[in-house]
Design a protein around this motif. Structure first.
Motif, PDB file in Angstrom:
ATOM      1  N   ARG A 276       0.749  -1.351   0.137  1.00 52.73           N
ATOM      2  CA  ARG A 276      -0.125  -0.221  -0.208  1.00 52.73           C
ATOM      3  C   ARG A 276       0.467   1.252  -0.138  1.00 52.73           C
ATOM      4  O   ARG A 276       0.163   2.275   0.138  1.00 52.73           O
ATOM      5  N   ARG A 277       2.025   1.220   0.459  1.00 55.06           N
ATOM      6  CA  ARG A 277       2.599   2.470  -0.101  1.00 55.06           C
ATOM      7  C   ARG A 277       4.143   2.805  -0.840  1.00 55.06           C
ATOM      8  O   ARG A 277       4.496   3.679  -0.708  1.00 55.06           O
ATOM      9  N   VAL A 278       4.427   1.990  -1.984  1.00 54.52           N
ATOM     10  CA  VAL A 278       4.776   1.739  -2.795  1.00 54.52           C
ATOM     11  C   VAL A 278       4.572   3.514  -3.715  1.00 54.52           C
ATOM     12  O   VAL A 278       5.255   4.401  -4.572  1.00 54.52           O
ATOM     13  N   GLY A 279       3.238   3.798  -3.264  1.00 57.17           N
ATOM     14  CA  GLY A 279       2.959   5.159  -4.246  1.00 57.17           C
ATOM     15  C   GLY A 279       4.088   6.460  -3.658  1.00 57.17           C
ATOM     16  O   GLY A 279       3.847   6.937  -4.552  1.00 57.17           O
ATOM     17  N   ARG A 280       4.135   6.175  -2.942  1.00 58.40           N
ATOM     18  CA  ARG A 280       5.860   7.303  -2.576  1.00 58.40           C
ATOM     19  C   ARG A 280       6.996   6.991  -3.011  1.00 58.40           C
ATOM     20  O   ARG A 280       7.186   8.507  -3.567  1.00 58.40           O
ATOM     21  N   TYR A 281       7.131   5.852  -3.637  1.00 60.41           N
ATOM     22  CA  TYR A 281       8.355   6.396  -4.443  1.00 60.41           C
ATOM     23  C   TYR A 281       7.709   6.314  -5.904  1.00 60.41           C
ATOM     24  O   TYR A 281       8.660   6.711  -6.550  1.00 60.41           O
ATOM     25  N   GLY A 282       6.496   6.186  -5.909  1.00 61.11           N
ATOM     26  CA  GLY A 282       5.385   6.284  -7.689  1.00 61.11           C
ATOM     27  C   GLY A 282       5.571   8.228  -7.941  1.00 61.11           C
ATOM     28  O   GLY A 282       6.437   9.045  -8.710  1.00 61.11           O
ATOM     29  N   ILE A 283       5.402   8.693  -6.445  1.00 66.38           N
ATOM     30  CA  ILE A 283       5.900   9.905  -6.202  1.00 66.38           C
ATOM     31  C   ILE A 283       7.271  10.869  -6.488  1.00 66.38           C
ATOM     32  O   ILE A 283       7.676  11.406  -7.215  1.00 66.38           O
ATOM     33  N   ALA A 284       8.421  10.315  -5.338  1.00 63.17           N
ATOM     34  CA  ALA A 284       9.421  10.745  -5.832  1.00 63.17           C
ATOM     35  C   ALA A 284       9.643  10.613  -7.073  1.00 63.17           C
ATOM     36  O   ALA A 284      10.590  11.598  -7.372  1.00 63.17           O
ATOM     37  N   LEU A 285      10.184   9.496  -8.164  1.00 60.87           N
ATOM     38  CA  LEU A 285      10.527   9.677  -9.053  1.00 60.87           C
ATOM     39  C   LEU A 285       9.585   9.966 -10.280  1.00 60.87           C
ATOM     40  O   LEU A 285      10.397  10.969 -11.286  1.00 60.87           O
ATOM     41  N   ALA A 286       7.805  10.182 -10.041  1.00 57.91           N
ATOM     42  CA  ALA A 286       6.988  11.297 -11.127  1.00 57.91           C
ATOM     43  C   ALA A 286       7.261  12.633 -10.461  1.00 57.91           C
ATOM     44  O   ALA A 286       7.748  13.491 -11.951  1.00 57.91           O
ATOM     45  N   LEU A 287       7.614  13.216  -9.151  1.00 61.14           N
ATOM     46  CA  LEU A 287       7.882  14.554  -9.770  1.00 61.14           C
ATOM     47  C   LEU A 287      10.182  14.417  -9.550  1.00 61.14           C
ATOM     48  O   LEU A 287       9.501  16.397 -10.749  1.00 61.14           O
ATOM     49  N   SER A 288      10.246  13.730  -9.969  1.00 63.82           N
ATOM     50  CA  SER A 288      12.060  13.629 -10.577  1.00 63.82           C
ATOM     51  C   SER A 288      12.385  14.497 -11.870  1.00 63.82           C
ATOM     52  O   SER A 288      12.392  15.225 -12.155  1.00 63.82           O
ATOM     53  N   GLY A 289      11.248  13.381 -12.107  1.00 58.19           N
ATOM     54  CA  GLY A 289      11.159  13.432 -13.760  1.00 58.19           C
ATOM     55  C   GLY A 289      10.434  14.299 -14.293  1.00 58.19           C
ATOM     56  O   GLY A 289      10.650  14.895 -15.635  1.00 58.19           O
ATOM     57  N   GLY A 290       9.735  14.691 -13.538  1.00 53.88           N
ATOM     58  CA  GLY A 290       8.587  15.815 -14.261  1.00 53.88           C
ATOM     59  C   GLY A 290       9.186  17.743 -13.845  1.00 53.88           C
ATOM     60  O   GLY A 290       9.167  17.900 -14.922  1.00 53.88           O
ATOM     61  N   ALA A 291      10.294  17.784 -12.876  1.00 59.73           N
ATOM     62  CA  ALA A 291      10.703  18.586 -13.028  1.00 59.73           C
ATOM     63  C   ALA A 291      11.894  18.558 -14.359  1.00 59.73           C
ATOM     64  O   ALA A 291      11.932  19.782 -14.903  1.00 59.73           O
ATOM     65  N   VAL A 292      12.296  17.442 -14.189  1.00 62.10           N
ATOM     66  CA  VAL A 292      13.287  17.973 -15.243  1.00 62.10           C
ATOM     67  C   VAL A 292      12.642  17.953 -16.948  1.00 62.10           C
ATOM     68  O   VAL A 292      13.340  18.430 -18.165  1.00 62.10           O
ATOM     69  N   ALA A 293      11.413  17.106 -17.120  1.00 65.00           N
ATOM     70  CA  ALA A 293      10.713  17.241 -18.068  1.00 65.00           C
ATOM     71  C   ALA A 293      10.498  18.929 -18.607  1.00 65.00           C
ATOM     72  O   ALA A 293       9.681  19.425 -19.380  1.00 65.00           O
ATOM     73  N   LEU A 294       9.795  19.678 -16.804  1.00 66.05           N
ATOM     74  CA  LEU A 294      10.037  21.141 -16.381  1.00 66.05           C
ATOM     75  C   LEU A 294      10.831  21.807 -17.484  1.00 66.05           C
ATOM     76  O   LEU A 294      10.458  23.108 -18.421  1.00 66.05           O
ATOM     77  N   TRP A 295      11.767  21.623 -17.523  1.00 66.58           N
ATOM     78  CA  TRP A 295      13.172  22.511 -17.675  1.00 66.58           C
ATOM     79  C   TRP A 295      12.581  21.749 -18.639  1.00 66.58           C
ATOM     80  O   TRP A 295      13.345  23.318 -20.348  1.00 66.58           O
ATOM     81  N   HIS A 296      12.693  20.832 -19.588  1.00 65.55           N
ATOM     82  CA  HIS A 296      12.942  20.732 -21.396  1.00 65.55           C
ATOM     83  C   HIS A 296      11.555  21.569 -22.042  1.00 65.55           C
ATOM     84  O   HIS A 296      12.429  22.161 -22.911  1.00 65.55           O
TER      85      HIS A 296
END
Length: 141
Positions: free
Chosen positions: A63-83
């Motif tokens: 039930r807690r795997v979502g927190r890893y999804g959030i961390a990876l997605a926010l990090s990747g999203g930051a790179v995508a936003l810069w791109h």
């Protein structure tokens, strides 16, 4: 029970988006032959683990795997936003990482069906982060 089903559905949705995005970039690179730019490589580094991590979380009913999804997605999203900022011309040329070697971060090859790849990436990461967060809304632990 209904709340748990919605958490599972949110996590499954995040997994489907991550798997689809990962397969799509592999198709773009391997089938269409489009070489990724430097920022695309960084985004892939955050996207490729997501189907595995979220899929294992679904399989093991973690039930807690979502927190890893959030961390990876926010990090990747930051790179995508810069791109996306580079693509839109909002970031000055002197700090663009893709001009020295390799493909450009801002050329016409960055379009799929008329939509910029950085925008598609940002949308995928945002959707994964939102669905991962929704999967954590289960109050029973």
């Amino acid at each position: 029970m209904t709340q748990r089903l919605s958490a599972d559905a949110a996590l499954a949705g995040a997994w489907i988006v991550a798997l689809t995005a990962s397969l799509a970039v592999l198709f773009i690179g391997e089938v269409l032959g489009q070489m990724p730019c430097l920022l695309c490589w960084y985004q892939r580094a955050f996207m490729f683990p997501l189907p595995i991590v979220l899929g294992l979380g679904l399989w093991c009913q973690d039930r807690r795997v979502g927190r890893y999804g959030i961390a990876l997605a926010l990090s990747g999203g930051a790179v995508a936003l810069w791109h996306l900022g580079l693509y839109a011309g909002l970031v000055p040329e002197r700090i663009q990482p893709c001009t020295a070697t390799g493909p450009s971060c801002t050329d016409a090859d960055q379009l799929i069906l008329g939509i910029p790849i950085p925008l598609l990436s940002l949308l995928a990461f945002a959707l994964i982060a939102g669905l991962s967060a929704a999967s954590l809304m289960d109050t029973k632990r």
